[in-house]
Motif scaffolding. Sequence first.
Motif, PDB file in Angstrom:
ATOM      1  N   CYS A  37       0.829  -1.209   0.000  1.00  0.00           N
ATOM      2  CA  CYS A  37       0.000   0.000   0.000  1.00  0.00           C
ATOM      3  C   CYS A  37       0.858   1.251   0.000  1.00  0.00           C
ATOM      4  CB  CYS A  37      -0.917   0.008   1.223  1.00  0.00           C
ATOM      5  SG  CYS A  37      -1.853  -1.512   1.431  1.00  0.00           S
ATOM      6  N   SER A  38       0.268   2.345  -0.457  1.00  0.00           N
ATOM      7  CA  SER A  38       0.940   3.643  -0.481  1.00  0.00           C
ATOM      8  C   SER A  38       0.129   4.648   0.320  1.00  0.00           C
ATOM      9  CB  SER A  38       1.088   4.139  -1.922  1.00  0.00           C
ATOM     10  OG  SER A  38       1.809   3.212  -2.710  1.00  0.00           O
ATOM     11  N   ASN A  39       0.822   5.597   0.965  1.00  0.00           N
ATOM     12  CA  ASN A  39       0.174   6.551   1.853  1.00  0.00           C
ATOM     13  C   ASN A  39       0.941   7.863   1.801  1.00  0.00           C
ATOM     14  OD1 ASN A  39      -0.797   7.852   4.354  1.00  0.00           O
ATOM     15  ND2 ASN A  39      -1.667   5.845   4.808  1.00  0.00           N
ATOM     16  N   TRP A  40       0.235   8.977   1.693  1.00  0.00           N
ATOM     17  CA  TRP A  40       0.913  10.264   1.586  1.00  0.00           C
ATOM     18  C   TRP A  40      -0.022  11.387   2.016  1.00  0.00           C
ATOM     19  CZ3 TRP A  40      -1.797   7.956  -2.153  1.00  0.00           C
ATOM     20  CH2 TRP A  40      -2.682   8.722  -2.882  1.00  0.00           C
ATOM     21  N   ILE A  41       0.583  12.566   2.304  1.00  0.00           N
ATOM     22  CA  ILE A  41      -0.173  13.794   2.513  1.00  0.00           C
ATOM     23  C   ILE A  41       0.381  14.848   1.573  1.00  0.00           C
ATOM     24  CG2 ILE A  41       1.294  14.599   4.433  1.00  0.00           C
ATOM     25  CD1 ILE A  41      -1.354  15.777   5.666  1.00  0.00           C
ATOM     26  N   MET A  42      -0.503  15.612   0.974  1.00  0.00           N
ATOM     27  CA  MET A  42      -0.089  16.619   0.016  1.00  0.00           C
ATOM     28  C   MET A  42       0.681  17.751   0.700  1.00  0.00           C
ATOM     29  SD  MET A  42      -1.130  15.339  -2.830  1.00  0.00           S
ATOM     30  CE  MET A  42      -0.960  16.700  -3.996  1.00  0.00           C
ATOM     31  N   SER A  43       1.511  18.433  -0.078  1.00  0.00           N
ATOM     32  CA  SER A  43       2.368  19.488   0.474  1.00  0.00           C
ATOM     33  C   SER A  43       1.760  20.866   0.228  1.00  0.00           C
ATOM     34  CB  SER A  43       3.765  19.377  -0.134  1.00  0.00           C
ATOM     35  OG  SER A  43       4.350  18.143   0.188  1.00  0.00           O
ATOM     36  N   SER A  81       1.054 -11.817  13.844  1.00  0.00           N
ATOM     37  CA  SER A  81       1.026 -10.409  13.435  1.00  0.00           C
ATOM     38  C   SER A  81       2.425  -9.898  13.106  1.00  0.00           C
ATOM     39  CB  SER A  81       0.416  -9.551  14.546  1.00  0.00           C
ATOM     40  OG  SER A  81      -0.906  -9.950  14.820  1.00  0.00           O
ATOM     41  N   SER A  82       3.355 -10.809  12.869  1.00  0.00           N
ATOM     42  CA  SER A  82       4.729 -10.440  12.562  1.00  0.00           C
ATOM     43  C   SER A  82       5.111 -10.954  11.174  1.00  0.00           C
ATOM     44  CB  SER A  82       5.679 -11.012  13.624  1.00  0.00           C
ATOM     45  OG  SER A  82       5.395 -10.483  14.901  1.00  0.00           O
ATOM     46  N   ALA A  83       6.303 -10.573  10.738  1.00  0.00           N
ATOM     47  CA  ALA A  83       6.871 -11.017   9.460  1.00  0.00           C
ATOM     48  C   ALA A  83       5.873 -10.778   8.316  1.00  0.00           C
ATOM     49  CB  ALA A  83       7.308 -12.476   9.554  1.00  0.00           C
ATOM     50  N   GLN A  84       5.516 -11.822   7.548  1.00  0.00           N
ATOM     51  CA  GLN A  84       4.657 -11.643   6.382  1.00  0.00           C
ATOM     52  C   GLN A  84       3.309 -11.018   6.728  1.00  0.00           C
ATOM     53  OE1 GLN A  84       7.110 -12.005   3.895  1.00  0.00           O
ATOM     54  NE2 GLN A  84       5.387 -12.811   2.732  1.00  0.00           N
ATOM     55  N   ASN A  85       2.856 -11.179   7.954  1.00  0.00           N
ATOM     56  CA  ASN A  85       1.592 -10.597   8.394  1.00  0.00           C
ATOM     57  C   ASN A  85       1.800  -9.298   9.160  1.00  0.00           C
ATOM     58  OD1 ASN A  85       0.274 -12.859   7.361  1.00  0.00           O
ATOM     59  ND2 ASN A  85       0.452 -13.955   9.295  1.00  0.00           N
ATOM     60  N   GLY A  86       3.030  -8.800   9.183  1.00  0.00           N
ATOM     61  CA  GLY A  86       3.349  -7.627   9.994  1.00  0.00           C
ATOM     62  C   GLY A  86       2.702  -6.353   9.477  1.00  0.00           C
ATOM     63  N   LEU A  87       2.466  -5.422  10.397  1.00  0.00           N
ATOM     64  CA  LEU A  87       1.819  -4.150  10.090  1.00  0.00           C
ATOM     65  C   LEU A  87       2.665  -2.981  10.578  1.00  0.00           C
ATOM     66  CD1 LEU A  87      -1.797  -5.033  11.315  1.00  0.00           C
ATOM     67  CD2 LEU A  87      -0.993  -5.044   8.938  1.00  0.00           C
ATOM     68  N   HIS A  88       2.497  -1.843   9.929  1.00  0.00           N
ATOM     69  CA  HIS A  88       2.888  -0.566  10.518  1.00  0.00           C
ATOM     70  C   HIS A  88       1.761   0.414  10.248  1.00  0.00           C
ATOM     71  CE1 HIS A  88       5.304   0.865   6.675  1.00  0.00           C
ATOM     72  NE2 HIS A  88       4.174   0.262   6.354  1.00  0.00           N
ATOM     73  N   HIS A  89       1.797   1.575  10.911  1.00  0.00           N
ATOM     74  CA  HIS A  89       0.640   2.467  10.888  1.00  0.00           C
ATOM     75  C   HIS A  89       1.054   3.891  10.546  1.00  0.00           C
ATOM     76  CE1 HIS A  89      -0.866  -0.901  13.353  1.00  0.00           C
ATOM     77  NE2 HIS A  89      -2.001  -0.621  12.748  1.00  0.00           N
ATOM     78  N   SER A  90       0.187   4.538   9.779  1.00  0.00           N
ATOM     79  CA  SER A  90       0.327   5.961   9.462  1.00  0.00           C
ATOM     80  C   SER A  90      -0.871   6.701  10.043  1.00  0.00           C
ATOM     81  CB  SER A  90       0.368   6.165   7.942  1.00  0.00           C
ATOM     82  OG  SER A  90       0.308   7.542   7.612  1.00  0.00           O
ATOM     83  N   LEU A  91      -0.590   7.794  10.753  1.00  0.00           N
ATOM     84  CA  LEU A  91      -1.646   8.649  11.294  1.00  0.00           C
ATOM     85  C   LEU A  91      -1.382  10.077  10.844  1.00  0.00           C
ATOM     86  CD1 LEU A  91      -0.566   6.678  14.005  1.00  0.00           C
ATOM     87  CD2 LEU A  91      -2.966   7.211  14.494  1.00  0.00           C
ATOM     88  N   ARG A  92      -2.443  10.793  10.434  1.00  0.00           N
ATOM     89  CA  ARG A  92      -2.319  12.170   9.966  1.00  0.00           C
ATOM     90  C   ARG A  92      -3.476  12.976  10.529  1.00  0.00           C
ATOM     91  NH1 ARG A  92       1.744  11.283   6.336  1.00  0.00           N
ATOM     92  NH2 ARG A  92       1.644   9.386   5.050  1.00  0.00           N
ATOM     93  N   ASP A  93      -3.277  14.305  10.671  1.00  0.00           N
ATOM     94  CA  ASP A  93      -4.324  15.109  11.302  1.00  0.00           C
ATOM     95  C   ASP A  93      -4.548  16.425  10.571  1.00  0.00           C
ATOM     96  OD1 ASP A  93      -2.385  16.971  12.205  1.00  0.00           O
ATOM     97  OD2 ASP A  93      -2.180  15.971  14.141  1.00  0.00           O
ATOM     98  N   ALA A  94      -5.445  17.235  11.109  1.00  0.00           N
ATOM     99  CA  ALA A  94      -5.872  18.469  10.446  1.00  0.00           C
ATOM    100  C   ALA A  94      -4.850  19.591  10.550  1.00  0.00           C
ATOM    101  CB  ALA A  94      -7.218  18.927  11.023  1.00  0.00           C
ATOM    102  N   THR A  95      -3.725  19.365  11.232  1.00  0.00           N
ATOM    103  CA  THR A  95      -2.627  20.334  11.239  1.00  0.00           C
ATOM    104  C   THR A  95      -1.584  20.005  10.181  1.00  0.00           C
ATOM    105  OG1 THR A  95      -1.210  19.168  12.828  1.00  0.00           O
ATOM    106  CG2 THR A  95      -2.950  20.578  13.735  1.00  0.00           C
ATOM    107  N   GLY A  96      -1.764  18.869   9.499  1.00  0.00           N
ATOM    108  CA  GLY A  96      -0.786  18.431   8.523  1.00  0.00           C
ATOM    109  C   GLY A  96       0.325  17.578   9.098  1.00  0.00           C
ATOM    110  N   HIS A  97       0.261  17.291  10.401  1.00  0.00           N
ATOM    111  CA  HIS A  97       1.292  16.483  11.043  1.00  0.00           C
ATOM    112  C   HIS A  97       0.964  14.994  10.910  1.00  0.00           C
ATOM    113  CE1 HIS A  97       2.590  20.003  13.894  1.00  0.00           C
ATOM    114  NE2 HIS A  97       2.771  20.268  12.602  1.00  0.00           N
ATOM    115  N   SER A  98       2.009  14.180  10.926  1.00  0.00           N
ATOM    116  CA  SER A  98       1.842  12.737  10.764  1.00  0.00           C
ATOM    117  C   SER A  98       2.702  11.983  11.759  1.00  0.00           C
ATOM    118  CB  SER A  98       2.243  12.312   9.341  1.00  0.00           C
ATOM    119  OG  SER A  98       1.514  13.021   8.357  1.00  0.00           O
TER     120      SER A  98
END
Length: 352
Positions: free
Chosen positions: A25-31, A155-172
């Motif tokens: 997956c891809s995840n981004w916030i505009m500049s 929940s590790s290795a091939q099933n592992g996850l990481h998380h992205s959080l973003r808010d209304a101030t533009g911070h992540s």
Amino acid sequence: IYSLLQLRMLRITFTLLAPVAVAACSNWIMSNDYFISGRTMDLGPIPGLEWSLANMPRASALHPQAGPIKKAKYGSVGIVFRLLPNQVTGGLNEAGLSCDEQTLITTQMPPPTNTSRDVNVKYFCQWALSNFATTDEVHAALLNGTAHIWGTNESSAQNGLHHSLRDATGHSLVVEYVDSQMQVYRDLNDGGKTGYGVMTNEPEYPFMVRLVQHTEWKRTLARPGVTMPGTWYPDHRFMRLHFVKEGMPKPNSLREAVMQAVHVLNTVTVPMGEQIGTDSGAGEGAGDHTMWGILYDHKEKTVYWRTQYNQNLQRLRLADIDLATGATIKYLSLSPRNELPWFNDASHSFRG
């Protein structure tokens, strides 16, 4: 309506298929100051499980493994499998905070503390969207011991996850789990001082930031030979997202800002079929294509999305759905069987 046996079989199916259905997956916030972010879900089909949007009202009961607070403070729109509504894979709450889970195959989860602080990583986004308004609040809860994120070997290795959080101030925030230790990174989308407002998959986040920093150094040389990365591998998607969004002009309206975010989405949308240059595992076949892409407008508390079956851009304002205490949870399928229009008839717009 599903029988108990069907539910159990579908849960088993999800567990068995997870190791070979690695999500890229891809995840981004505009500049810019409109603070619109986006993400894709790149995955092969999982028989019997259907993606849906769901309204999550205030005071909704949280999963028992979603931490010490048992009811949601904030209402939200979540992306879920309808049969597993507590496992929120992405979403936006009414304060403008988004949370998304994505694959990171180098993950090694910490064990539980067996206290009320424990939050199972499967319910991380439900925990975050239900309890917090900003990334600063999540950051504090993760570092001050209010919450401990844990997971099993499943929940590790091939099933592992990481998380992205973003808010209304533009911070992540980016949250990863390496060598059984949680790592939390602030990303202020500040040209690489803390990050570039981008997250994809493996390797871990610091590697990706250093990769872009090194590429930007190459661009300062007398005769740079830097090219636009063109595959669907995580490092190429990370760099492509950075280059494309940084090359955008300043938008003059919300419409322009949303359309610019759609153009960026286009650059990391993986077509269906057996495309070359993806990080599909051996035997995955037609895996790792973009099943859906979503945009979050953090200021206006609005989500836009499209799917592999319907490329028409759809919109949902959180103000237009019922997030009040006691509201019924409803679902909008992201499969072909929903009733959303897949084209707009333009014949009535012709003028003399």
